[in-house]
Structure formats: C-alpha cells, structure tokens
Motif scaffolding. Sequence first.
Motif, PDB file in Angstrom:
ATOM      1  N   ASP A  50       0.817  -1.222   0.000  1.00 14.84           N
ATOM      2  CA  ASP A  50       0.000   0.000   0.000  1.00 14.84           C
ATOM      3  C   ASP A  50       0.852   1.273   0.000  1.00 14.84           C
ATOM      4  OD1 ASP A  50       1.033  -0.136   2.559  1.00 14.84           O
ATOM      5  OD2 ASP A  50      -0.820   0.494   3.547  1.00 14.84           O
ATOM      6  N   ALA A  51       2.131   1.154  -0.318  1.00  9.64           N
ATOM      7  CA  ALA A  51       3.005   2.339  -0.342  1.00  9.64           C
ATOM      8  C   ALA A  51       2.535   3.327  -1.397  1.00  9.64           C
ATOM      9  CB  ALA A  51       4.440   1.912  -0.622  1.00  9.64           C
ATOM     10  N   ASP A  52       2.895   4.589  -1.220  1.00  6.12           N
ATOM     11  CA  ASP A  52       2.486   5.598  -2.191  1.00  6.12           C
ATOM     12  C   ASP A  52       3.198   5.348  -3.523  1.00  6.12           C
ATOM     13  OD1 ASP A  52       4.834   7.750  -2.582  1.00  6.12           O
ATOM     14  OD2 ASP A  52       4.856   7.079  -0.490  1.00  6.12           O
ATOM     15  N   GLU A  53       2.660   5.928  -4.581  1.00  2.75           N
ATOM     16  CA  GLU A  53       3.109   5.612  -5.940  1.00  2.75           C
ATOM     17  C   GLU A  53       4.544   6.068  -6.234  1.00  2.75           C
ATOM     18  OE1 GLU A  53       1.145   9.573  -8.097  1.00  2.75           O
ATOM     19  OE2 GLU A  53       0.314   7.577  -8.469  1.00  2.75           O
ATOM     20  N   LYS A  54       5.092   6.963  -5.397  1.00  2.00           N
ATOM     21  CA  LYS A  54       6.451   7.455  -5.624  1.00  2.00           C
ATOM     22  C   LYS A  54       7.493   6.722  -4.783  1.00  2.00           C
ATOM     23  CE  LYS A  54       4.970  12.145  -6.839  1.00  2.00           C
ATOM     24  NZ  LYS A  54       5.061  13.588  -6.479  1.00  2.00           N
ATOM     25  N   ALA A  55       7.062   5.727  -4.003  1.00  2.00           N
ATOM     26  CA  ALA A  55       7.957   5.095  -3.034  1.00  2.00           C
ATOM     27  C   ALA A  55       9.167   4.425  -3.692  1.00  2.00           C
ATOM     28  CB  ALA A  55       7.188   4.080  -2.195  1.00  2.00           C
ATOM     29  N   VAL A  56       8.940   3.686  -4.772  1.00  2.54           N
ATOM     30  CA  VAL A  56      10.043   2.968  -5.408  1.00  2.54           C
ATOM     31  C   VAL A  56      11.023   3.949  -6.041  1.00  2.54           C
ATOM     32  CG1 VAL A  56      10.665   1.379  -7.267  1.00  2.54           C
ATOM     33  CG2 VAL A  56       8.720   0.863  -5.787  1.00  2.54           C
ATOM     34  N   LYS A  57      10.517   4.891  -6.797  1.00  6.84           N
ATOM     35  CA  LYS A  57      11.385   5.889  -7.429  1.00  6.84           C
ATOM     36  C   LYS A  57      12.183   6.654  -6.384  1.00  6.84           C
ATOM     37  CE  LYS A  57      11.358   9.899 -10.520  1.00  6.84           C
ATOM     38  NZ  LYS A  57      10.529  10.802 -11.371  1.00  6.84           N
ATOM     39  N   ARG A  58      11.503   7.046  -5.317  1.00  9.55           N
ATOM     40  CA  ARG A  58      12.166   7.773  -4.230  1.00  9.55           C
ATOM     41  C   ARG A  58      13.312   6.950  -3.639  1.00  9.55           C
ATOM     42  NH1 ARG A  58       7.691   9.029  -1.516  1.00  9.55           N
ATOM     43  NH2 ARG A  58       7.779   7.260  -0.093  1.00  9.55           N
ATOM     44  N   GLY A  59      13.056   5.670  -3.458  1.00 10.05           N
ATOM     45  CA  GLY A  59      14.069   4.793  -2.887  1.00 10.05           C
ATOM     46  C   GLY A  59      15.284   4.626  -3.783  1.00 10.05           C
ATOM     47  N   VAL A  60      15.052   4.475  -5.097  1.00 10.42           N
ATOM     48  CA  VAL A  60      16.165   4.313  -6.035  1.00 10.42           C
ATOM     49  C   VAL A  60      17.010   5.582  -6.088  1.00 10.42           C
ATOM     50  CG1 VAL A  60      16.808   3.914  -8.443  1.00 10.42           C
ATOM     51  CG2 VAL A  60      14.910   2.632  -7.432  1.00 10.42           C
ATOM     52  N   LEU A  61      16.354   6.726  -6.205  1.00 13.07           N
ATOM     53  CA  LEU A  61      17.099   7.983  -6.305  1.00 13.07           C
ATOM     54  C   LEU A  61      17.855   8.300  -5.021  1.00 13.07           C
ATOM     55  CD1 LEU A  61      14.591  10.202  -8.315  1.00 13.07           C
ATOM     56  CD2 LEU A  61      16.582   8.926  -9.153  1.00 13.07           C
ATOM     57  N   HIS A  62      17.258   7.947  -3.891  1.00  9.05           N
ATOM     58  CA  HIS A  62      17.950   8.135  -2.609  1.00  9.05           C
ATOM     59  C   HIS A  62      19.203   7.266  -2.573  1.00  9.05           C
ATOM     60  CE1 HIS A  62      17.426   8.533   2.056  1.00  9.05           C
ATOM     61  NE2 HIS A  62      18.642   8.838   1.659  1.00  9.05           N
ATOM     62  N   MET A  63      19.095   6.055  -3.059  1.00  7.25           N
ATOM     63  CA  MET A  63      20.236   5.138  -3.082  1.00  7.25           C
ATOM     64  C   MET A  63      21.353   5.682  -3.971  1.00  7.25           C
ATOM     65  SD  MET A  63      21.616   2.317  -2.137  1.00  7.25           S
ATOM     66  CE  MET A  63      23.325   2.761  -2.434  1.00  7.25           C
ATOM     67  N   MET A  64      21.003   6.254  -5.102  1.00  8.13           N
ATOM     68  CA  MET A  64      22.007   6.717  -6.062  1.00  8.13           C
ATOM     69  C   MET A  64      22.590   8.078  -5.695  1.00  8.13           C
ATOM     70  SD  MET A  64      22.065   4.185  -8.105  1.00  8.13           S
ATOM     71  CE  MET A  64      21.034   2.726  -8.324  1.00  8.13           C
ATOM     72  N   ASN A  65      21.948   8.810  -4.792  1.00  6.14           N
ATOM     73  CA  ASN A  65      22.428  10.143  -4.423  1.00  6.14           C
ATOM     74  C   ASN A  65      23.863  10.069  -3.890  1.00  6.14           C
ATOM     75  OD1 ASN A  65      21.949  12.993  -4.022  1.00  6.14           O
ATOM     76  ND2 ASN A  65      21.913  12.558  -1.822  1.00  6.14           N
ATOM     77  N   ASN A  66      24.675  11.058  -4.263  1.00  6.19           N
ATOM     78  CA  ASN A  66      26.086  11.097  -3.862  1.00  6.19           C
ATOM     79  C   ASN A  66      26.825   9.834  -4.339  1.00  6.19           C
ATOM     80  OD1 ASN A  66      28.098  12.779  -2.614  1.00  6.19           O
ATOM     81  ND2 ASN A  66      28.176  11.352  -0.897  1.00  6.19           N
TER      82      ASN A  66
END
Length: 479
Positions: A261-277
């Motif tokens: 039931d996660a929000d629709e941006k959860a996966v994208k948010r997680g990937v971009l957070h991982m790739m940051n820096n």
Amino acid sequence: MIEKRNFFINGQWVAPLAGRDYEVINPSTEEPCAVISLGGEADADAAVAAAKAALPGWMATPPAERIALVEKLLELYVAKGEELAQAMSIAMGAPIDLARTQQVGAGSFHLKNFITAAKEFQFDRPLNDRAPNDRIIYEAVGVAALITPWNWPMNQITLKVGAAAIAGCTMVLKPSEESPLDAIVFAELMEEAGFPAGVFNLVNGDGMGVGSRLTGHPDVDMVSFTGSTRAGIAISKNAADTLKKVHLELGGKGANVIFADADEKAVKRGVLHMMNNTGQSCNAPSRMLVQSEIYDKAVEEAAAVAAKVTVGPASEEGNHIGPVVNETQWTKIQGLIEKGIAEGARLVAGGPGRPENFNKGFYVRPTVFADVTPDMTIAREEIFGPVLSIMKFDTEEEAITVANDTEYGLTNYVQTQDPTRANRMARVLRSGMVEMNGKPRAPGAPFGGMKQSGNGREAGIFGIEDFLEIKAVSGWTPE
C-alpha cells in the motif's frame, strides 16, 4: 596544481614537523589536483599540546560567547560556499550542483541547528525543585580528536566542530586525506571567525599515522570518528588504554521496506535516494524490501529509474551522479557487483565496468539487482556505491526479520499508508533512525546508529551533549 602543505596549529599556519607529500587525485580524471602534507606523530603532538593549553580558557568562556563565535563562523561559511563546493567537487567527485546544494548546505544546516539548540540549553541548572542545593553542571569533555570522512566532508566537519566548540571543547581535526581541500578552507574560516589560538587545530594525515596517534594520545579526552566499521573497531582498541570517550558513526546497510500500500512514488524515491552522492552515504537505503504483491512491478520500475540516472564529471553542472572517490573504492564496488552476479542475483540495471563512453575516471554504472536473498554478499556488505539490492517479502513479520538481520543499525525506511503499521515498524526496527514515507528528519534530530553502526548521536542538542560531561554538585548555595 594546488599546494596546501601547511597545518593550522595554535592559531598559526605552520610547516609540518614530520610531513611527506601526498597527491590528491581528482576522481573524475584520475589526475592529481593538489598536493598536501601527511603529518606524523610530532605534528599530532603539537596540535594536541596547543588544544590542551587552550582548554582552560575556552572552557571558562561563557556559552553565549562561544555561541557568538559559531554564529560568526556560520556567516563566513555561507559567504565562502562556492569555494567549499569547488574544493569538495574536485577532490571527492561530488557533482558541482550537488556540492553547492547538499554538500555545502548540510554544513550551514547543522551550524544553524546547533546555535538554536545551544541558546535554549541550560549548561548550569538545579537538579530539580526538590533539591535546591544540588546543581547539575554540563562541562566540556576536554580535548577532542575529530576524524572525518571524505563522502560528506562539510556535513561531518560541522557536526563535530560546531558541537565541540559550543560545548567548550578544544579540538584537533584530521580530515580524510582523500578530501582535504574543503577542510583547509574551513580552517581558514575558523581563523577568520576569531576563535582563540589552540581551540581549533587542523593536521592532515592518514589513519595509521596522525589518526592512530590522536586516538591513543594520553592528552586527548575524546575521539569523535566517522568512517568504516573496521576503522571504528581499531580506534576503540587504540583508545581503550586511556579510557577516553569514543563516539563512532560507522557503516550501514539500510533496509527500505515497501509495503503493497506504499504511495506511488515510493520505489522511485528509494532508487534515487540510493544513487544520491553516487551511493556513498552510510545511511543509504541499499536493501529494498518489497512486498510480494507489488514486487514484479517494483523491480521493473526500479530498473527504469536507474536506467535514467546519468553519470558525468563532477565539474559539469546538472543532475547527474559523479565518480566514486578513488580507485580502491571503484575496485571494491566492481568486485561486489561481480559477486552479486556469481551468487545468482538477477541484474536488471547497470552492471560491471564503467558506463558507456567512459574509459577513464572512477565511474560506476547505476546498478540494480533483483531476487537478492539475505545470505548473498551484496545483501550483507556495505557496498558504498550506486548499487541497489531488491528483495521480496510476504508478511510484515518476515520484513522485520530480514531488515534486522544485519550487523548494522543506522537508518531504516518504511513505506506504507497504514499509520498504525508504520508506527509499529518504527518501534521494532533495530536502527538509530527510521524514516517513513519520504519524510526527512526534522532540524536538530539526532543522527547515529546502534550495533556495528556505532554509538553516540550527532546534530542538535544531542550532538552538543556528546561533547559534555555531567557534573553533580551538592551543597550548592543558590545565588
């Protein structure tokens, strides 16, 4: 070629006593960009002596005056933001736009929060209303050795220096030799701000030389270290003989638990957070745990998001990721990517080698593995690069078990629209921090971990308290 061989000791820029030249490598080009000196024991001893001599006067300085100097430091820091950004970008590979915003911004953010917290803190107060003759006095720990990493240089330097200065500690900073140029600029700001001689000292060096001398030094009362768990263990052993206080902010292997039931941006948010820096963050959400109902869709989306992450030189403006810091890190990351393939994880984005069109520079392809199992090396070791591992779970209980099945305990993440479940997860995940549904921690919230992610807390009042001792006084006469 930039040449910055001198150290800042006792209010003066001085030549090393036992220095040797060290070339700082630009990770975007693999070419030397600067020469610094790596000091030796004599340099560390001189810095500690200066800090020890300055300690009584600095401890006796009223907190309001110490806070005022940190306020001046913040003003100068903001004014020199571009110089700090350029220094970090060239030496550790942060893309210049990220260096200007996140890297420099982290430092001003922490200094502001320390100032706010300190103005509300009672350094000297009654024990309670029932004990008017008992007093609690918060006193500086003493001389602090501050050892900082290369991945978020100003974030870590300001977290340590700001807190130590307000607490009344004197200090010796040993920044990472991989990213020393920004620390030299910061030392110039400390000098310009008017901190008394000996309160802040900077000595460049490596871990085996200056680092080991500082952490075992009999006149150092506290060590605050950010870096690898391996180095944290060595520091703890070296510091044990003198029973000094040791604060460690170490590695992580954060789980990002995404429920159906996660929000629709959860996966994208997680990937971009991982790739940051470029994935070089101890609190990166490197394990994405996805509930089975949405697993296939999440894998597909994560692969698509990673495929759109561009890679480029740190000097170029834009929203791309840069190189990793050095050849050692690049080689380690490549080995772990190969290990993931060999152990049966499904590669859905990126992979070994440099990105297309790059034959030089320590660039890593944004990489995503699916079908990762908890026993795989990439699920257990901190990779410290742009590599995401996706794992499937069925039940909440299974997610908790997998998330907690790690030697680390820094930051975990939860994505669900069920507030009761989110709160329940926050209570049982074994980590110093839990971030839910993309909400960042508030200004002044503590940063730190448990288990092999370290001990102690940084930021806000919690960070200041780590540099303070508590003195209980009885028989106090109210004034």
